[in-house]
Design a protein around this motif. Structure first.
Motif, PDB file in Angstrom:
ATOM      1  N   ILE A 348     -30.872 -25.098   4.686  1.00 12.96           N
ATOM      2  CA  ILE A 348     -30.259 -24.975   3.321  1.00 12.96           C
ATOM      3  C   ILE A 348     -29.051 -24.006   3.139  1.00 12.96           C
ATOM      4  N   ASN A 349     -27.916 -24.304   2.263  1.00 14.13           N
ATOM      5  CA  ASN A 349     -26.713 -23.803   2.178  1.00 14.13           C
ATOM      6  C   ASN A 349     -27.133 -22.668   1.327  1.00 14.13           C
ATOM      7  N   ASN A 350     -26.706 -21.552   1.803  1.00  8.07           N
ATOM      8  CA  ASN A 350     -27.064 -20.162   0.924  1.00  8.07           C
ATOM      9  C   ASN A 350     -26.346 -20.119  -0.313  1.00  8.07           C
ATOM     10  N   LYS A 351     -25.157 -20.639  -0.299  1.00  9.78           N
ATOM     11  CA  LYS A 351     -23.997 -20.592  -1.264  1.00  9.78           C
ATOM     12  C   LYS A 351     -24.453 -21.689  -2.391  1.00  9.78           C
ATOM     13  N   THR A 352     -24.596 -22.899  -2.143  1.00  7.36           N
ATOM     14  CA  THR A 352     -24.832 -23.938  -3.164  1.00  7.36           C
ATOM     15  C   THR A 352     -26.397 -24.216  -3.237  1.00  7.36           C
ATOM     16  N   PHE A 353     -27.054 -23.744  -2.240  1.00  4.91           N
ATOM     17  CA  PHE A 353     -28.546 -24.241  -2.326  1.00  4.91           C
ATOM     18  C   PHE A 353     -28.847 -25.791  -2.367  1.00  4.91           C
ATOM     19  N   THR A 354     -28.105 -26.206  -1.688  1.00  9.59           N
ATOM     20  CA  THR A 354     -28.201 -27.680  -1.258  1.00  9.59           C
ATOM     21  C   THR A 354     -28.359 -28.044   0.370  1.00  9.59           C
ATOM     22  N   LEU A 355     -28.946 -28.975   0.542  1.00 11.30           N
ATOM     23  CA  LEU A 355     -29.062 -29.407   2.163  1.00 11.30           C
ATOM     24  C   LEU A 355     -27.848 -29.381   2.790  1.00 11.30           C
ATOM     25  N   ASN A 356     -28.069 -28.740   4.143  1.00 12.39           N
ATOM     26  CA  ASN A 356     -27.016 -28.705   4.833  1.00 12.39           C
ATOM     27  C   ASN A 356     -27.396 -29.815   6.006  1.00 12.39           C
ATOM     28  N   LEU A 357     -26.672 -31.071   5.917  1.00 11.52           N
ATOM     29  CA  LEU A 357     -27.163 -31.982   6.421  1.00 11.52           C
ATOM     30  C   LEU A 357     -27.118 -31.983   7.820  1.00 11.52           C
ATOM     31  N   GLU A 358     -25.771 -31.296   8.357  1.00  6.85           N
ATOM     32  CA  GLU A 358     -25.514 -31.380   9.623  1.00  6.85           C
ATOM     33  C   GLU A 358     -26.456 -30.363  10.593  1.00  6.85           C
ATOM     34  N   GLU A 359     -26.984 -29.605   9.737  1.00  7.02           N
ATOM     35  CA  GLU A 359     -28.037 -28.380  10.490  1.00  7.02           C
ATOM     36  C   GLU A 359     -29.196 -28.986  10.527  1.00  7.02           C
ATOM     37  N   ALA A 360     -29.471 -30.016   9.475  1.00  4.85           N
ATOM     38  CA  ALA A 360     -30.731 -30.573   9.418  1.00  4.85           C
ATOM     39  C   ALA A 360     -30.976 -31.603  10.760  1.00  4.85           C
ATOM     40  N   GLU A 361     -29.860 -32.341  11.029  1.00  3.90           N
ATOM     41  CA  GLU A 361     -29.737 -33.289  11.994  1.00  3.90           C
ATOM     42  C   GLU A 361     -29.812 -32.785  13.307  1.00  3.90           C
ATOM     43  N   SER A 362     -29.521 -31.496  13.578  1.00  9.15           N
ATOM     44  CA  SER A 362     -29.429 -30.826  14.540  1.00  9.15           C
ATOM     45  C   SER A 362     -30.705 -29.984  15.042  1.00  9.15           C
ATOM     46  N   TYR A 363     -31.349 -29.765  13.959  1.00 11.40           N
ATOM     47  CA  TYR A 363     -32.704 -29.070  14.118  1.00 11.40           C
ATOM     48  C   TYR A 363     -33.993 -30.201  14.237  1.00 11.40           C
ATOM     49  N   SER A 364     -34.343 -30.586  13.059  1.00 12.49           N
ATOM     50  CA  SER A 364     -35.143 -31.388  13.395  1.00 12.49           C
ATOM     51  C   SER A 364     -35.626 -32.177  11.994  1.00 12.49           C
ATOM     52  N   LYS A 365     -36.228 -33.416  12.204  1.00 17.02           N
ATOM     53  CA  LYS A 365     -36.756 -34.035  11.029  1.00 17.02           C
ATOM     54  C   LYS A 365     -38.150 -33.214  10.579  1.00 17.02           C
ATOM     55  N   GLU A 491     -40.599 -36.602  -7.889  1.00 18.60           N
ATOM     56  CA  GLU A 491     -39.813 -35.863  -7.020  1.00 18.60           C
ATOM     57  C   GLU A 491     -39.287 -36.808  -5.921  1.00 18.60           C
ATOM     58  N   TYR A 492     -39.820 -37.962  -5.678  1.00 14.96           N
ATOM     59  CA  TYR A 492     -39.571 -38.917  -4.570  1.00 14.96           C
ATOM     60  C   TYR A 492     -38.453 -39.602  -5.374  1.00 14.96           C
ATOM     61  N   ILE A 493     -38.487 -39.902  -6.379  1.00 17.64           N
ATOM     62  CA  ILE A 493     -37.440 -41.096  -7.430  1.00 17.64           C
ATOM     63  C   ILE A 493     -36.154 -40.236  -7.065  1.00 17.64           C
ATOM     64  N   PHE A 494     -36.218 -39.105  -7.563  1.00 14.38           N
ATOM     65  CA  PHE A 494     -35.018 -38.301  -7.874  1.00 14.38           C
ATOM     66  C   PHE A 494     -34.587 -37.564  -6.373  1.00 14.38           C
ATOM     67  N   GLY A 495     -35.303 -37.646  -5.468  1.00 11.24           N
ATOM     68  CA  GLY A 495     -35.051 -37.195  -4.001  1.00 11.24           C
ATOM     69  C   GLY A 495     -34.026 -38.406  -3.464  1.00 11.24           C
ATOM     70  N   LEU A 496     -34.268 -39.653  -4.024  1.00 15.62           N
ATOM     71  CA  LEU A 496     -33.207 -40.661  -3.592  1.00 15.62           C
ATOM     72  C   LEU A 496     -32.129 -40.889  -4.383  1.00 15.62           C
ATOM     73  N   ILE A 497     -32.139 -40.397  -5.637  1.00 14.55           N
ATOM     74  CA  ILE A 497     -31.117 -40.680  -6.578  1.00 14.55           C
ATOM     75  C   ILE A 497     -30.223 -39.091  -6.148  1.00 14.55           C
ATOM     76  N   LEU A 498     -30.701 -38.176  -6.113  1.00 10.52           N
ATOM     77  CA  LEU A 498     -29.690 -36.952  -5.819  1.00 10.52           C
ATOM     78  C   LEU A 498     -30.490 -36.268  -4.641  1.00 10.52           C
ATOM     79  N   PRO A 499     -30.069 -36.784  -3.344  1.00 13.28           N
ATOM     80  CA  PRO A 499     -30.808 -35.745  -2.264  1.00 13.28           C
ATOM     81  C   PRO A 499     -30.152 -34.933  -1.916  1.00 13.28           C
ATOM     82  N   GLY A 500     -30.875 -33.936  -1.397  1.00 11.45           N
ATOM     83  CA  GLY A 500     -30.181 -32.596  -1.067  1.00 11.45           C
ATOM     84  C   GLY A 500     -30.085 -31.507  -2.021  1.00 11.45           C
ATOM     85  N   ASN A 501     -30.895 -31.803  -3.239  1.00 12.16           N
ATOM     86  CA  ASN A 501     -30.804 -30.813  -4.319  1.00 12.16           C
ATOM     87  C   ASN A 501     -31.979 -30.260  -4.559  1.00 12.16           C
ATOM     88  N   PRO A 502     -32.738 -29.185  -3.802  1.00 12.73           N
ATOM     89  CA  PRO A 502     -34.040 -28.953  -4.317  1.00 12.73           C
ATOM     90  C   PRO A 502     -34.380 -28.419  -5.595  1.00 12.73           C
TER      91      PRO A 502
END
Length: 570
Positions: A348-365, A491-502
């Motif tokens: 999670i990006n601490n400033k924007t509170f959105t998904l850090n895609l690069e960190e997620a891909e390097s860490y784990s699914k 939550e699944y529907i809008f996870g597809l529409i707006l991914p990375g915004n918890p």
């Protein structure tokens, strides 16, 4: 005394101790549902008080008290929750005490012709019903508070207090709109009978009505006292003294070192084969109270539970589908590729509170257990099945009621509807429409004005409102006829529409699923008021006042309400 006799097609002649000179009205009990005929009296007395000073005094205090207590103990290791039934029992002697001690004084509002009495007469069953609805609001779950808590406790940031307040209020009040649109179908229709309410009606009658004890029997009130004391005394054993009897696992006791036997036999973290419990909460964990659930629904749940727990999960787990053997067989946690708990703060990006895609891909699914996977998977199946079921079984009736309300009202009007229509002025439909339009506008303002805090665009809200409007009817029919709820996976529907915004995902679920659940609660209360002959406008005033109240959050959230969600039970 003018006693009357009621003729019921199933119970024969039953003597009723209603005095017609006091305003009691009794009609033929022609309700189409047998359980309702045998439980709800076909009587009413419009002279009995409902929304009184006593109702407001005890009801508001109950709502505030339960809200504080349940929220306070929610954050403790040993959680304590107090339900509205406790207030329902305590309010009766308090109400009768106030009826005996308060002065019969008229209080006038300044500069108006309005007035009320501190003591309008004996404490009535209708007052007790409204007080319980007050208490239910304080004891119930408020999903919007979870958003505030997660932002503060998990993301360690602040949310604007005005944004939090508006989110709570609008998400709660939004349910009034859906309830108002469908109340003709889900409340006035006698085939929508809400099984849970029959237990409430029986309890009100046992607590309040006087009954002559026949020789060799006990009255309903005496039976209630015996069960109440016995169950309270017994619960101290599994609840405090010896909690292990809630889940006794025979295989685990025999094969203490075998992991496979632990997975098969554990009632908490396994399939529960050979395990059992003698705690009432164990019995009610899957379908709620079996006393309030029709047998057909119970058998359906048991069949689904058997197929899910003893067929699908073992096949998927021991064939290692999706590498699920790396994770516990029964769990609602999320894991990384090594099988350890997933470090969500790392991605999670601490400033924007959105998904850090690069960190997620390097860490784990993100990985979940097999029971968690099937719980979400079957959620989509029962969503589709519910819509088809309602369309096939109730579609013609719903369309007929929608097209020609007046004629259908005459055809479908049962004894309770006739008494309500004769004695009380209904709530105008435009009240609900005005409230709905106002709340939708306020919700859009909340998301536009505090977009940084909630991450929700205005168009997303309109989309979620359409989803809630479409799904409230079919899921409401299921609730009204079986007593079992469903959870829409917004939550699944809008996870597809707006991914990375918890935070946006949680906000969407609040306005979607939570608002529908609130509508179901309101509709159930409206039906209870229908059975108890509460004036509709009094019921509306109480609901509008108490349900937006920041109530307790002791109830645990789950991914859905089906057989797989309760798989942690023995």
């Amino acid at each position: 005394m003018g006693d009357v006799f009621v003729l019921s097609p199933f119970s024969g002649h039953q003597e009723s101790s209603f005095d017609s000179s006091q305003g009691w009205q009794v009609e033929e009990n022609d309700h189409p549902i047998e359980e309702v005929r045998l439980t709800v009296d076909p009587t009413d007395n419009p002279n009995i008080t409902a929304l009184t000073f006593r109702t407001w005094l005890i009801g508001v205090m109950s709502c505030v008290l339960l809200s504080f207590v349940n929220t306070f103990f929610y954050y403790r290791t040993e959680q304590l929750s107090i339900g509205s039934v406790c207030i329902q029992i305590i309010a009766l002697p308090i109400g009768r005490f106030l009826a005996a001690t308060l002065p019969k004084k008229e209080i006038k509002f300044p500069f108006t012709n309005w007035s009320f009495s501190l003591n309008p007469g004996p404490f009535s069953m209708k007052e007790l019903c409204l007080i319980t609805i007050f208490a239910s609001a304080g004891a119930g779950d408020l999903f919007a508070m979870h958003v505030v808590i997660v932002v503060k406790a998990f993301y360690h940031t602040k949310i604007n207090p005005i944004a939090a307040f508006l989110l709570v209020q609008t998400s709660q009040l939004l349910g009034f709109g859906w309830a108002g649109i469908y109340r003709k179908i889900l409340v006035d229709n006698p085939y929508m009978w809400w099984p849970e309410n029959l237990i409430q009606v029986s309890l009100y009658k046992a607590l309040h009505q006087k009954e002559k004890r026949k020789k060799g029997t006990i009255t309903r009130f005496q039976f209630f006292i015996v069960v109440f004391i016995t169950s309270f005394a017994y619960y101290t054993i599994p609840g405090f003294i010896f909690p292990a009897i809630s889940t006794i696992s025979v295989l685990c006791l025999i094969f203490k070192k075998s992991i496979t036997m632990q997975q098969i036999g554990s009632g908490l973290k396994g399939l529960g084969v050979g395990s059992f419990g003698i705690d009432w909460s164990t019995v009610t964990n899957i379908w709620g109270s079996p006393l309030a659930t029709p047998a057909s629904a119970i058998f359906n749940i048991m069949l689904g539970f058997f197929i899910g727990i003893y067929v699908l999960i073992p096949i998927c787990y021991w064939t290692n589908a999706y590498n699920v053997k790396r994770f516990p067989i029964i769990s609602y946690d999320i894991f990384d590729y090594t099988g350890h708990s997933y470090n969500t703060t790392r991605i999670i990006n601490n400033k924007t509170f959105t998904l850090n895609l690069e960190e997620a891909e390097s860490y784990s699914k993100i990985n979940i257990s097999i029971n968690f996977l099937l719980a979400y998977g079957t959620s989509f199946a029962y969503m589709t099945a519910s819509i088809i079921h309602v369309a096939l079984h109730d579609g013609k009736n719903i369309l007929k009621m929608w097209k020609d309300t007046k004629e259908c009202d005459k055809e479908k009007m049962d004894v309770h509807a006739r008494l309500m229509k004769r004695n009380y002025e209904p709530v105008p439909q435009w009240w609900f429409y005005v409230l709905l339009v106002t709340v939708i506008g306020l919700s859009i303002f909340t998301c536009i004005g505090f977009g940084r805090h909630l991450q929700v665009p205005w168009w997303g809200l309109l989309f979620i409102f359409i989803i809630a409007l479409l799904f409230t009817l079919p899921f409401g029919v299921i609730m009204a006829t079986t007593g079992q709820g469903l959870n829409v996976i917004t939550e699944y529907i809008f996870g597809l529409i707006l991914p990375g915004n918890p935070i946006a995902n949680m906000t969407y679920k609040t306005y979607g699923t939570a608002s529908m659940n609130q509508a179901f609660t309101l509709l159930r209360d409206l039906n209870l008021g229908h059975y108890m002959k509460i004036p509709p406008k009094s019921m509306f005033i109480v609901q509008v006042y108490c349900y937006p109240f920041p109530s307790g959050i002791y109830q645990k959230s789950s991914p859905g309400t089906n057989c797989l969600d309760a798989s942690t039970s023995p």
